[in-house]
Design a protein around this motif. Structure first.
Motif, PDB file in Angstrom:
ATOM      1  N   PHE A  20       4.643  11.222  45.134  1.00 27.34           N
ATOM      2  CA  PHE A  20       5.502  11.128  43.943  1.00 27.34           C
ATOM      3  C   PHE A  20       5.526   9.805  43.347  1.00 27.34           C
ATOM      4  CE2 PHE A  20       8.433  14.768  45.828  1.00 27.34           C
ATOM      5  CZ  PHE A  20       7.366  15.538  45.392  1.00 27.34           C
ATOM      6  N   GLU A  21       4.884   8.801  43.818  1.00 30.37           N
ATOM      7  CA  GLU A  21       4.280   7.694  43.105  1.00 30.37           C
ATOM      8  C   GLU A  21       3.822   8.131  41.525  1.00 30.37           C
ATOM      9  OE1 GLU A  21       2.185   4.670  45.220  1.00 30.37           O
ATOM     10  OE2 GLU A  21       3.384   4.583  46.996  1.00 30.37           O
ATOM     11  N   TYR A  22       4.295   7.249  40.698  1.00 33.12           N
ATOM     12  CA  TYR A  22       3.966   7.601  39.311  1.00 33.12           C
ATOM     13  C   TYR A  22       2.779   6.867  38.930  1.00 33.12           C
ATOM     14  CZ  TYR A  22       8.597   9.354  38.945  1.00 33.12           C
ATOM     15  OH  TYR A  22       9.916  10.130  38.921  1.00 33.12           O
ATOM     16  N   SER A  23       1.822   7.327  38.336  1.00 35.02           N
ATOM     17  CA  SER A  23       0.518   6.694  37.887  1.00 35.02           C
ATOM     18  C   SER A  23       0.837   5.467  36.905  1.00 35.02           C
ATOM     19  CB  SER A  23      -0.054   7.677  36.925  1.00 35.02           C
ATOM     20  OG  SER A  23       0.433   8.047  35.641  1.00 35.02           O
ATOM     21  N   ASN A  24       0.004   4.738  36.818  1.00 33.05           N
ATOM     22  CA  ASN A  24       0.174   3.345  35.953  1.00 33.05           C
ATOM     23  C   ASN A  24       0.541   3.791  34.719  1.00 33.05           C
ATOM     24  OD1 ASN A  24      -0.113   1.610  38.188  1.00 33.05           O
ATOM     25  ND2 ASN A  24      -2.381   1.438  38.029  1.00 33.05           N
ATOM     26  N   LYS A  25      -0.115   4.961  34.189  1.00 28.23           N
ATOM     27  CA  LYS A  25      -0.139   5.390  32.727  1.00 28.23           C
ATOM     28  C   LYS A  25       1.617   5.906  32.516  1.00 28.23           C
ATOM     29  CE  LYS A  25      -2.215   8.648  29.600  1.00 28.23           C
ATOM     30  NZ  LYS A  25      -3.086   9.741  29.474  1.00 28.23           N
ATOM     31  N   SER A  26       2.056   6.637  33.363  1.00 29.49           N
ATOM     32  CA  SER A  26       3.397   7.108  33.453  1.00 29.49           C
ATOM     33  C   SER A  26       4.564   5.674  33.530  1.00 29.49           C
ATOM     34  CB  SER A  26       3.680   8.007  34.655  1.00 29.49           C
ATOM     35  OG  SER A  26       5.152   8.425  34.424  1.00 29.49           O
ATOM     36  N   ILE A  27       4.147   5.035  34.400  1.00 28.74           N
ATOM     37  CA  ILE A  27       5.218   3.675  34.338  1.00 28.74           C
ATOM     38  C   ILE A  27       5.031   2.792  33.091  1.00 28.74           C
ATOM     39  CG2 ILE A  27       5.338   1.555  35.643  1.00 28.74           C
ATOM     40  CD1 ILE A  27       4.033   2.965  38.410  1.00 28.74           C
ATOM     41  N   GLU A  28       3.801   2.726  32.512  1.00 30.29           N
ATOM     42  CA  GLU A  28       3.816   1.856  31.165  1.00 30.29           C
ATOM     43  C   GLU A  28       4.546   2.730  30.320  1.00 30.29           C
ATOM     44  OE1 GLU A  28       0.292   0.544  28.021  1.00 30.29           O
ATOM     45  OE2 GLU A  28      -0.277   1.042  30.084  1.00 30.29           O
ATOM     46  N   LEU A  29       4.324   4.036  30.105  1.00 27.63           N
ATOM     47  CA  LEU A  29       5.161   4.682  29.296  1.00 27.63           C
ATOM     48  C   LEU A  29       6.626   4.774  29.416  1.00 27.63           C
ATOM     49  CD1 LEU A  29       2.660   7.631  28.517  1.00 27.63           C
ATOM     50  CD2 LEU A  29       3.423   6.117  26.838  1.00 27.63           C
ATOM     51  N   GLN A  30       7.090   4.784  30.712  1.00 28.51           N
ATOM     52  CA  GLN A  30       8.311   4.487  30.812  1.00 28.51           C
ATOM     53  C   GLN A  30       8.938   3.391  30.478  1.00 28.51           C
ATOM     54  OE1 GLN A  30       9.525   5.486  35.114  1.00 28.51           O
ATOM     55  NE2 GLN A  30       7.497   6.759  35.365  1.00 28.51           N
ATOM     56  N   GLN A  31       8.318   2.302  30.687  1.00 31.38           N
ATOM     57  CA  GLN A  31       8.836   0.944  30.250  1.00 31.38           C
ATOM     58  C   GLN A  31       8.850   0.838  28.929  1.00 31.38           C
ATOM     59  OE1 GLN A  31       6.052  -1.392  32.419  1.00 31.38           O
ATOM     60  NE2 GLN A  31       6.891  -1.503  34.160  1.00 31.38           N
ATOM     61  N   LYS A  32       7.759   1.497  27.980  1.00 30.10           N
ATOM     62  CA  LYS A  32       7.836   1.533  26.746  1.00 30.10           C
ATOM     63  C   LYS A  32       9.054   2.276  26.104  1.00 30.10           C
ATOM     64  CE  LYS A  32       4.094   2.004  24.168  1.00 30.10           C
ATOM     65  NZ  LYS A  32       2.537   2.541  23.792  1.00 30.10           N
TER      66      LYS A  32
END
Length: 405
Positions: free
Chosen positions: A3-15
Motif C-alpha cells: 500500500f505504499e503510494y507511487s511517487n506520482k500519487s505522492i507528488e499529486l497529494q502534495q500538490k
C-alpha cells in the motif's frame, strides 16, 4: 500487497494539499456563507469556474479517470487515486474544482468505457473539460429500486428514435444549471431475461417531455447547486444513436459504473471521518468543564481512540479494494467492494456522531461540516445499493466458498 503510494500519487497529494491551502481555505468561509444563503439556492458559487481553471492549469484535473486520456487525465490507478479522493473528501464541496464529483465521475467512466465515438465527442469531451455537468437517473419512486430489475421506465424503439416514459427520483446532479445531459436506465424489452431487460440511454436535459418535478432534500440538505431531483419523462424522444452499448446491456454498464463509484464514495467518506477526528481532537484542547480540559477525560480519549482505529481500518480496507480492482478487475473485486461499501458509511456515521457530541452545540450548527457530513454518510448507506443488498450478496458469496448449497 503493497500500500505504499507511487511517487506520482505522492507528488499529486502534495500538490493537492498545497492547492487547497493556497486557493480554497482563504475563501472557505465565503463559500459557506454563499451556500447558507437561501437566495442562492440552485446558483453556482461565483468563484468556482476560476478555481477549476487554476486546478486544470496545476495538473489537478480528472484525477479519478483510471485510463490515460492524454492531457485531460493523469491516468492514475484506483490505488493511486484513493488518497487524493480522501483529501478532497475532507472538504466535500471541492471535488468539482478538480472535476472529480459524482455523478459526473461515474458518467464519464461509462462514456469512456462504453460510449460510441459520437457520444464521446458530444458529451464526454465537454464533461472532461468541465464545461458541463450531468445527471444519473436510475431510482424510481414507485418500485423498490434496490432490486434494479424492478425499474419500470420504458425505452421503446419507434423507427429511428427511442420513446421514454417513466418517473425517476434521487436523480443526482439534475438541479445544476450546468447540467446538460442525463444517463437514464430503463426497460427496452420487459420479456427478456431479467438481467437483459434494461438499457441505458443519453438524454439532453432540455428535451421536450423531461420535467423536473421537485428537488429532494437529504435530511434537510438540498446539496445545491447539483442536488437530487424527481423527474417525469413523458414521451421523450431521442435518436437511437443515444443508446449506450446496445439493448439489454444496462446491467453490464451499471456494474461497470457502480464498482468505481462505490469505492470513490468510500474514499471520500474516509476523508469526512478524518475531518471529524481532527476537529474533535482540536476541540479537546480548547474546552474544559468542571475544572478539567476535555483531553483529560478518559471517556473522550476513548472516543477519539476508537475513531482513529475505525478510520484506519476503513482506510486499509478501501486501499485493499482499490488494489484488487487494479490487479483483478471490478468483477473479481466485487466482494471486497461490497465490504467497504458496508463498512465506510457506517464508520463515518459513528465517527461524525462522536465529533458532534464532543463539539456540543457547535457540532450540530452551521459552523462546521459535521451535520452535512452526517447526512451524507447516512444517505450513502442507501445510495449505490443499501447495506442489506450488499450484505445479502456478500453473505451468499462467502457461503459458496465453503460448500454448495
Amino acid at each position: 500487497m503493497n500500500f505504499e503510494y507511487s511517487n506520482k500519487s505522492i507528488e499529486l497529494q502534495q500538490k493537492l494539499i498545497s492547492f487547497i491551502e493556497e486557493h480554497i481555505v482563504p475563501i472557505e468561509e465565503e463559500f459557506i456563507a454563499f451556500q447558507n444563503d437561501k437566495n442562492n439556492m440552485w446558483k453556482r458559487f461565483p468563484k468556482i469556474e476560476t478555481l477549476k481553471q487554476k486546478a486544470k492549469d496545476a495538473g489537478l484535473w480528472n484525477l479519478f479517470l483510471p485510463n490515460n486520456y492524454g492531457e485531460l487525465s493523469p491516468g492514475l490507478t484506483n490505488l493511486e487515486y484513493a488518497p487524493l479522493a480522501e483529501i478532497m473528501g475532507k472538504k466535500i464541496w471541492i471535488s468539482e474544482i478538480f472535476n472529480c464529483s459524482a455523478p459526473d465521475t461515474g458518467n464519464m467512466e461509462v462514456l469512456a468505457k462504453y460510449g460510441s465515438e459520437s457520444q464521446k465527442d458530444k458529451w464526454l469531451k465537454p464533461l472532461m473539460n468541465g464545461e458541463i455537468r450531468s445527471a444519473f437517473l436510475m431510482t424510481e419512486p414507485q418500485v423498490a429500486s434496490s432490486d434494479a430489475t424492478n425499474i419500470e421506465t420504458s425505452i421503446i424503439l419507434d423507427g429511428d428514435e427511442y420513446v421514454i416514459n417513466g418517473r425517476k427520483w434521487w436523480s443526482s446532479g439534475a438541479m445544476d444549471p450546468h447540467c446538460k445531459v442525463a444517463i437514464i436506465m430503463g426497460k427496452t424489452d420487459p420479456n427478456a431475461h431479467r438481467h437483459q431487460q434494461q438499457s441505458m440511454v443519453l438524454v439532453p436535459m432540455n428535451i421536450e417531455g423531461l420535467e423536473v418535478i421537485r428537488p429532494l432534500s437529504v435530511l434537510g440538505y438540498y446539496d445545491s447547486p447539483e442536488g437530487h431531483a424527481e423527474i417525469q419523462l413523458t414521451n421523450v424522444r431521442v435518436s437511437k444513436e443515444n443508446l449506450i452499448l446496445g439493448e439489454g446491456r444496462g446491467f453490464e454498464i451499471a456494474q461497470g459504473r457502480l464498482g468505481p463509484g462505490r469505492i470513490h464514495h468510500c474514499m471520500r467518506l474516509v476523508g469526512m471521518a478524518q475531518y471529524a477526528l481532527e476537529i474533535m481532537a482540536k476541540r479537546t484542547l480548547e474546552r474544559e468543564t468542571f475544572g478539567k480540559k476535555f483531553y483529560d477525560y478518559s471517556s473522550i480519549r476513548h472516543e477519539i481512540a476508537k475513531s482513529a482505529c475505525e478510520i484506519e481500518q476503513a482506510r486499509l480496507l478501501t486501499l485493499s479494494a482499490a488494489d484488487k480492482m487494479d490487479k483483478a478487475g471490478n468483477k473479481e473485486a466485487k466482494d471486497i467492494i461490497a465490504m467497504i461499501k458496508i463498512v465506510a458509511p457506517n464508520m463515518a456515521q459513528k465517527v461524525i456522531d462522536r465529533a458532534m457530541q464532543i463539539l456540543g452545540g457547535k457540532g450540530v450548527g452551521p459552523d462546521t461540516y459535521l451535520p452535512h457530513y452526517f447526512a451524507i454518510a447516512r444517505m450513502l448507506r442507501l445510495a449505490d445499493g443499501p447495506d442489506e443488498v450488499h450484505m445479502y450478496q456478500l453473505g451468499k458469496s462467502c457461503i459458496k466458498k465453503y460448500g454448495n448449497k
